[in-house]
Design an enzyme around this catalytic site. Structure first.
Site, PDB file in Angstrom:
ATOM      1  N   GLY A 215     -36.137  -9.637  26.393  1.00 58.08           N
ATOM      2  CA  GLY A 215     -37.170  -8.618  26.425  1.00 58.08           C
ATOM      3  C   GLY A 215     -37.724  -8.285  25.062  1.00 58.08           C
ATOM      4  O   GLY A 215     -38.412  -7.278  24.916  1.00 58.08           O
ATOM      5  N   GLU A 256     -30.902 -14.119  26.045  1.00 57.01           N
ATOM      6  CA  GLU A 256     -31.640 -15.156  26.776  1.00 57.01           C
ATOM      7  C   GLU A 256     -33.149 -14.949  26.698  1.00 57.01           C
ATOM      8  O   GLU A 256     -33.799 -14.710  27.714  1.00 57.01           O
ATOM      9  CB  GLU A 256     -31.171 -15.200  28.229  1.00 57.01           C
ATOM     10  N   PRO A 257     -33.705 -15.037  25.520  1.00 54.59           N
ATOM     11  CA  PRO A 257     -35.139 -14.825  25.356  1.00 54.59           C
ATOM     12  C   PRO A 257     -35.959 -16.007  25.868  1.00 54.59           C
ATOM     13  O   PRO A 257     -35.546 -17.160  25.747  1.00 54.59           O
ATOM     14  CB  PRO A 257     -35.297 -14.704  23.836  1.00 54.59           C
ATOM     15  N   GLY A 258     -37.089 -15.684  26.457  1.00 56.70           N
ATOM     16  CA  GLY A 258     -38.052 -16.714  26.850  1.00 56.70           C
ATOM     17  C   GLY A 258     -39.297 -16.554  26.009  1.00 56.70           C
ATOM     18  O   GLY A 258     -39.582 -17.318  25.093  1.00 56.70           O
ATOM     19  N   ARG A 295     -51.898 -14.486  33.504  1.00 53.05           N
ATOM     20  CA  ARG A 295     -51.310 -13.266  32.922  1.00 53.05           C
ATOM     21  C   ARG A 295     -52.302 -12.120  32.735  1.00 53.05           C
ATOM     22  O   ARG A 295     -51.970 -10.969  33.009  1.00 53.05           O
ATOM     23  CB  ARG A 295     -50.599 -13.575  31.608  1.00 53.05           C
ATOM     24  N   TYR A 299     -50.712  -9.283  34.934  1.00 50.57           N
ATOM     25  CA  TYR A 299     -49.948  -8.295  34.157  1.00 50.57           C
ATOM     26  C   TYR A 299     -50.827  -7.447  33.256  1.00 50.57           C
ATOM     27  O   TYR A 299     -50.296  -6.730  32.400  1.00 50.57           O
ATOM     28  CB  TYR A 299     -48.948  -9.000  33.229  1.00 50.57           C
ATOM     29  N   CYS A 325     -63.396 -18.658  42.287  1.00 46.77           N
ATOM     30  CA  CYS A 325     -64.132 -17.774  43.174  1.00 46.77           C
ATOM     31  C   CYS A 325     -63.277 -16.573  43.569  1.00 46.77           C
ATOM     32  O   CYS A 325     -62.785 -16.445  44.687  1.00 46.77           O
ATOM     33  CB  CYS A 325     -64.645 -18.552  44.376  1.00 46.77           C
ATOM     34  N   GLU A 326     -63.050 -15.738  42.614  1.00 43.71           N
ATOM     35  CA  GLU A 326     -62.258 -14.509  42.652  1.00 43.71           C
ATOM     36  C   GLU A 326     -62.643 -13.838  41.341  1.00 43.71           C
ATOM     37  O   GLU A 326     -63.032 -14.532  40.406  1.00 43.71           O
ATOM     38  CB  GLU A 326     -60.799 -14.779  42.421  1.00 43.71           C
ATOM     39  N   TYR A 353     -45.167 -18.285  30.130  1.00 45.56           N
ATOM     40  CA  TYR A 353     -45.745 -17.909  31.432  1.00 45.56           C
ATOM     41  C   TYR A 353     -47.233 -18.253  31.514  1.00 45.56           C
ATOM     42  O   TYR A 353     -47.994 -17.587  32.206  1.00 45.56           O
ATOM     43  CB  TYR A 353     -45.508 -16.413  31.721  1.00 45.56           C
TER      44      TYR A 353
HETATM   45  C1  PLP Z   1     -37.292 -13.752  32.742  1.00 48.76           C
HETATM   46  C2  PLP Z   1     -35.928 -13.568  32.277  1.00 48.76           C
HETATM   47  C3  PLP Z   1     -35.639 -13.635  30.909  1.00 48.76           C
HETATM   48  C4  PLP Z   1     -36.682 -13.869  29.843  1.00 48.76           C
HETATM   49  O1  PLP Z   1     -37.516 -12.786  29.645  1.00 48.76           O
HETATM   50  P1  PLP Z   1     -38.594 -12.828  28.468  1.00 48.76           P
HETATM   51  O2  PLP Z   1     -39.321 -11.563  28.586  1.00 48.76           O
HETATM   52  O3  PLP Z   1     -39.459 -14.028  28.685  1.00 48.76           O
HETATM   53  O4  PLP Z   1     -37.854 -12.968  27.192  1.00 48.76           O
HETATM   54  C5  PLP Z   1     -34.324 -13.492  30.542  1.00 48.76           C
HETATM   55  N1  PLP Z   1     -33.343 -13.289  31.452  1.00 48.76           N
HETATM   56  C6  PLP Z   1     -33.592 -13.224  32.765  1.00 48.76           C
HETATM   57  C7  PLP Z   1     -32.480 -13.020  33.711  1.00 48.76           C
HETATM   58  C8  PLP Z   1     -34.890 -13.350  33.227  1.00 48.76           C
HETATM   59  O5  PLP Z   1     -35.138 -13.267  34.539  1.00 48.76           O
END
Ligand code: PLP
Length: 399
Positions: A215, A256-258, A295, A299, A325-326, A353
């Site tokens: 997060g 666990e960053p994405g 996004r 969001y 077409c939206e 994403y």
């Molecule tokens: C989506 C998710 C993340 C990654 O969140 P980000 O906001 O992209 O960093 C980490 N852990 C879990 C369990 C998730 O579902």
């Protein structure tokens, strides 16, 4: 990044990723948490192209997956099962069993699954438990997952129930996990969650790791406030040292960053199809839409848009829209260097994403993906063709 060259070499629209940026973000995380026994598990769902995964794996990072398919992709990209954590939500028990067979770590997020897991595996397979500490974090309500009405995790108010199941089946709990949502602004909210995790960890004797989810907020605009990782790192380290004294053992700390790792690495390149002046607005319609980057519509996400074809022109105000077409508005009242038909626009922060949430809506092709790394440009996904659109469709012969 030479966007005009990339646009020439590959058809638009196109996703481009900067490999160096990905490596830089991983190193920044490591630095911020340098005093902790840190393990990073990249959240694969943010961007799961196997070449991106291979690059991330090469940096000594593990993977967090949310579906059995992501687990298979991660293994194909080179992650060892032991480096992968499976954090699903609301999946069938069969999917959990498949993940156990792959040998990856299992994160359990509801009491019913915990009970079935205990019944099936007793203490022969370790598991992690996802706790919901009910700490509010996250910007848009769709990405807040820690509140009391959230479907994620086992409520911290149900710990007694958890313990009863764990004791009854003698389950081997090796980790505790929380993920409070995207866009943490406030280190103190995160640390409150961490304290709750530390407190509850005392209830389990055989833990090996604590997983604090993700997060971390990244900047989408110039003056955006982002998570102060150095501050967070220092405070978490102090809390962790206290905890370890009480617990009697040092546990690994996982994140666990994405988005944090891949968002800024990504650029989405589109071409301007039409400039449409109406009595009220000037619309820039590009050769893409919510089918490629959803996004902004889903969001309310802000993606900076720049005109790389006419960078020295005066700024004008535009509404940038798609061709679907939206109503698919990328940005309203955006100041962009004067846009002409044919100009190439670039969306920033398109790594996380972006491609992953793309679709074939309006039966359009999903774009190609390119990775630029160490001065080499790699095509890492081909643009789709008509064949892809028709591949799984069946034309009925009876009529
Ligand atoms: C989506 C998710 C993340 C990654 O969140 P980000 O906001 O992209 O960093 C980490 N852990 C879990 C369990 C998730 O579902």
């Amino acid at each position: 990044m030479d966007f005009l060259q990339l646009a020439q070499d590959f058809e638009l629209p196109l996703y481009v990723y900067d490999g160096e940026k990905i490596v830089e973000k991983i190193n920044q995380l490591r630095e911020a948490f340098a005093d902790l026994p840190l393990k990073i598990k990249y959240a694969v769902k943010a961007l799961s192209n196997i070449s991106i995964l291979k690059l991330i794996k090469s940096q000594g990072v593990g993977a967090d997956v949310v579906s059995i398919q992501e687990a298979h992709i991660a293994i194909k990209a080179g992650f060892l099962p032991d480096e992968i954590l499976f954090t699903p939500n609301g999946v069938s028990f069969e999917e959990i069993q498949q993940a156990v067979e792959l040998g990856i770590h299992i994160n359990i997020d509801n009491l019913s699954t915990l009970e079935r897991f205990g019944n099936e595996y007793k203490n022969s397979v370790a598991c992690c438990i996802r706790i919901n500490p009910h700490i509010l974090a996250g910007g848009n309500s769709k990405i807040q997952v820690g509140h009391i009405d959230s479907k994620f995790g086992i409520s911290v108010l149900q710990m007694r129930h958890v313990l009863r199941i764990v004791e009854h089946y003698n389950i081997n709990v090796s980790g505790l996990h929380m993920h409070t949502g995207s866009d943490i602004l406030d280190a103190s909210a995160f640390l409150r969650g961490a304290e709750i995790l530390f407190e509850n960890a005392m209830l389990f004797k055989n833990l090996k790791f604590l997983d604090f989810g993700s997060g971390f907020k990244v900047a989408y605009k110039k003056d955006d406030i982002v998570t102060d990782l150095t501050d967070l790192g220092q405070k978490l380290t102090l809390a962790y040292q206290d905890f370890c004294k009480n617990y009697g053992k040092n546990l690994e700390i996982w994140f666990e960053p994405g988005k944090y790792i891949v968002s800024e690495s990504g650029y989405f390149l589109v071409k301007t199809n039409v400039i449409k002046q109406t009595p009220a607005n000037i619309f820039v319609a590009v050769d893409s839409g919510l089918n490629h980057l959803i996004r902004p519509m889903f969001y309310d996400a802000y993606h900076q848009i720049i005109n790389v074809s006419n960078p020295d022109a005066p700024l004008r105000i535009y509404n940038v829209v798609g061709y679907i077409c939206e109503t698919d508005t990328f940005g309203i009242d955006r100041q962009i260097n004067e846009v002409r038909e044919g100009d190439i626009l670039v969306f920033k922060n398109a790594g996380a994403y972006g491609f992953m949430m793309s679709s074939n809506y309006n039966s359009r092709f999903r774009p190609a993906e390119v990775l630029v790394y160490k001065e080499k440009t790699h095509l890492i996904r081909q643009r789709e063709t008509m064949e892809d659109i028709l591949k799984n469709q069946i034309l009925v012969k009876d009529f």
